[in-house]
Design an enzyme around this catalytic site. Structure first.
Site, PDB file in Angstrom:
ATOM      1  N   ARG A 260       4.519  -9.396  11.533  1.00  0.00           N
ATOM      2  CA  ARG A 260       5.275  -8.179  11.840  1.00  0.00           C
ATOM      3  C   ARG A 260       4.619  -7.439  12.997  1.00  0.00           C
ATOM      4  NH1 ARG A 260       7.074  -6.222   5.708  1.00  0.00           N
ATOM      5  NH2 ARG A 260       7.856  -8.294   5.154  1.00  0.00           N
ATOM      6  N   ARG A 275      -2.032  -2.203   6.868  1.00  0.00           N
ATOM      7  CA  ARG A 275      -0.899  -2.544   7.752  1.00  0.00           C
ATOM      8  C   ARG A 275      -1.409  -3.438   8.878  1.00  0.00           C
ATOM      9  NH1 ARG A 275       3.989  -0.154   8.092  1.00  0.00           N
ATOM     10  NH2 ARG A 275       3.294   1.612   6.841  1.00  0.00           N
ATOM     11  N   GLU A 349       2.766   1.030  -1.311  1.00  0.00           N
ATOM     12  CA  GLU A 349       3.817   0.036  -1.569  1.00  0.00           C
ATOM     13  C   GLU A 349       3.249  -1.377  -1.468  1.00  0.00           C
ATOM     14  OE1 GLU A 349       7.314   0.418   0.934  1.00  0.00           O
ATOM     15  OE2 GLU A 349       7.768  -1.707   0.629  1.00  0.00           O
ATOM     16  N   SER A 352       8.597  -5.065  -3.123  1.00  0.00           N
ATOM     17  CA  SER A 352       9.903  -4.499  -2.821  1.00  0.00           C
ATOM     18  C   SER A 352      10.982  -5.447  -3.324  1.00  0.00           C
ATOM     19  CB  SER A 352      10.013  -4.313  -1.303  1.00  0.00           C
ATOM     20  OG  SER A 352      11.176  -3.627  -0.999  1.00  0.00           O
ATOM     21  N   ARG A 390      -2.885  -6.896   1.437  1.00  0.00           N
ATOM     22  CA  ARG A 390      -2.690  -5.512   1.010  1.00  0.00           C
ATOM     23  C   ARG A 390      -3.122  -5.316  -0.442  1.00  0.00           C
ATOM     24  NH1 ARG A 390       2.631  -1.831   2.209  1.00  0.00           N
ATOM     25  NH2 ARG A 390       1.866  -2.010   4.349  1.00  0.00           N
TER      26      ARG A 390
END
Length: 425
Positions: A260, A275, A349, A352, A390
């Site tokens: 990403r 991130r 988070e 998802s 993460r």
RNA sequence: GGAGAGGUGGCUGAGCGGUCGAAAGCGGCGGAUUGCUAAUCCGUUGUACGGUAAAUAUUCUGUACCCGGGGUUCAAAUCCCCGCCUCUCCGCCA
């Protein structure tokens, strides 16, 4: 992509959906309706001409000599008119299709109103947020002290937002991934190792494109894109196919590295493993019947699978029902799992879980045939099972001890040679 | 990277520029026969978008689709160009 017929019948519903998602679409919906009217008219007229052309064409085949030449000359004019229709129709269909790709899916009624993640609604919490009676270190301090993480080394090699795992850090990431994959296999998922560099079609089919181009790494020379999640190749795996209802639901556990660009996130979450541009993820993907009940059941199923993983890792978490404005274009509804991260003094988070109804499958042309022989678009869903590094933030930080060691969660120990602690060298 | 072959319906595989949505076989579905199974025989067998219709019909009907996109032609699965993919040989290589 929505069903154009349904949109035609109820444009206001679609416009309201756009408002709830903060993706305004009033103008494009109106434009779609008008383009569709034009299209239908032109298609109808040109098809009549074509029918004529075909019929006369068959006659011509049986004729000879002058009579044949005369008919051919006559048909020349019709051929010209058909070409004219095609020229007119081309741009209309292109624009119509482009607009349809941008119209948002309709969120479920249970989706709360709201604009940002602050408006997400708490569903439940699990686990106790632990209190520590010694000064806490964050995952980076721990990782550097124990020689598990090297951010400087990674930056030298690959620039910002990259990471390197070493020693038990490397083993821990593999352990978490493999534990999770095994958990899903036990639940009946087929593990899938998939291409991470894909064509444009899977990106469009899963609704990352158009719109998400800035977020993906592109290999322009080859017209290919690095995936941000294995959802892309796995969901697109059966695109263009008509599956048998008896073979549904399909449960897939995709595993891949994910890329990403994090465009637009400059300056956010810059410290540590939270991130980064590249990470590894096990993803649950489900393809099921076009049935609201089944979709809901599957949504609960993948959510609870993920919760089981986090519970097995002994990490406190909460589940939130994501509000309209925080929902993406394609989702009907989304639940996030947020795992406690001491250094952030908040939940972050980590998972998802989304359902899409037939929004993705229409784009992918992903269908099945039911027992009556009727063809339907499938429903698709997906959810993170685990994403690393993460999740390592929570694992490292929550399991640190006063003496500087880190306890390895019980379920991971067998994946790390039976080791119980990560300690100084 | 170089040379060659090829991409047709769920699968295998024919197809002369017109009568091809496309032969044949397999598979699938329906039926007959059979004590059951097997075998055999007969029939049937794609998707999408329109029109018709009381009807978002398994009726009738039109159009499109033979990897994708352009082109030639009155007419293209069939000819030409570009792209993508697969296979074989050579080279290189984890």
């Amino acid at each position: 992509m929505l069903n154009l017929k349904a949109l035609r019948e109820n444009p206001d519903l679609v416009k309201a959906a756009g408002r709830k998602k903060y993706i305004p679409c009033e103008e494009s919906v109106d434009r779609i309706l008008s383009l569709d009217d034009q299209r239908k008219k032109l298609v109808f007229e040109s098809e009549e001409l074509r029918a004529d052309q075909k019929k006369v064409g068959k006659e011509i085949a049986t004729l000879e000599g002058e009579e044949k030449q005369a008919r051919i000359a006559e048909m020349g004019e019709i051929a010209e008119r058909i070409k004219g229709y095609e020229k007119e129709l081309g741009p209309i269909e292109t624009e119509l299709h482009e607009l349809m790709l941008l119209v948002p899916n309709i969120p479920a009624e249970e989706v709360p109103d709201g604009e940002t993640d602050e408006d997400n609604v708490l569903v439940r919490e699990w686990g106790e947020i632990p209190q520590f009676d010694f000064p806490l270190k964050d995952h980076l301090e721990l990782g550097e002290e124990l020689d598990l993480i090297d951010m400087k080394g990674a930056a030298k090699l690959a620039g910002s937002r990259t990471y390197m795992l070493k020693n038990e850090g490397a083993l821990l990431e593999l352990a978490v991934l493999q534990f999770t994959l095994n958990h899903l296999v036990e639940k009946g998922f087929s593990p899938m190792l998939v291409p991470t560099l894909v064509r444009r079609e899977p990106m469009v089919g899963t609704a990352y494109f158009p719109g998400g181009e800035e977020q993906a790494y592109a290999c322009e020379k080859d017209g290919k894109y690095l995936i941000g999640t294995s959802e892309v190749p796995v969901t697109a795996y059966h695109s263009g196919e008509i599956l048998d209802e008896a073979d549904l639901p399909r449960l897939y556990a995709g595993y891949s590295t994910c890329y990403r660009r994090e465009a637009g996130a400059a300056g956010r979450d810059t410290r540590g493993l939270y991130r980064i541009h590249q990470f590894n993820k096990v993803e649950q993907v489900i393809v099921c019947r076009n049935d609201e009940e089944e979709s809901l059941r599957m949504h609960e199923f993948i959510l609870s699978n993920a919760e089981e993983v986090v519970q097995a890792l002994e990490l406190p978490y909460r589940v939130v029902n994501v509000c309209g404005g925080d929902l993406g274009q394609p989702q009907v509804q989304k639940f996030d799992i947020e795992t406690w991260m001491p250094s952030r003094e908040s939940y972050g988070e980590t998972h998802s879980a989304s359902r899409f109804h037939d929004f993705q499958s229409r784009r992918l042309d992903l269908r099945y045939r039911d027992s009556d022989g009727k063809v339907h678009f499938c429903h698709t869903l997906n959810n993170t099972a685990i994403a690393s590094p993460r999740i390592l933030i929570s694992i490292l930080e929550l399991n640190q001890e006063a003496d500087g060691r880190i306890r390895i969660p019980g379920v991971l120990q067998s994946y790390m040679g039976g080791k119980e602690y990560i300690g100084p060298k």
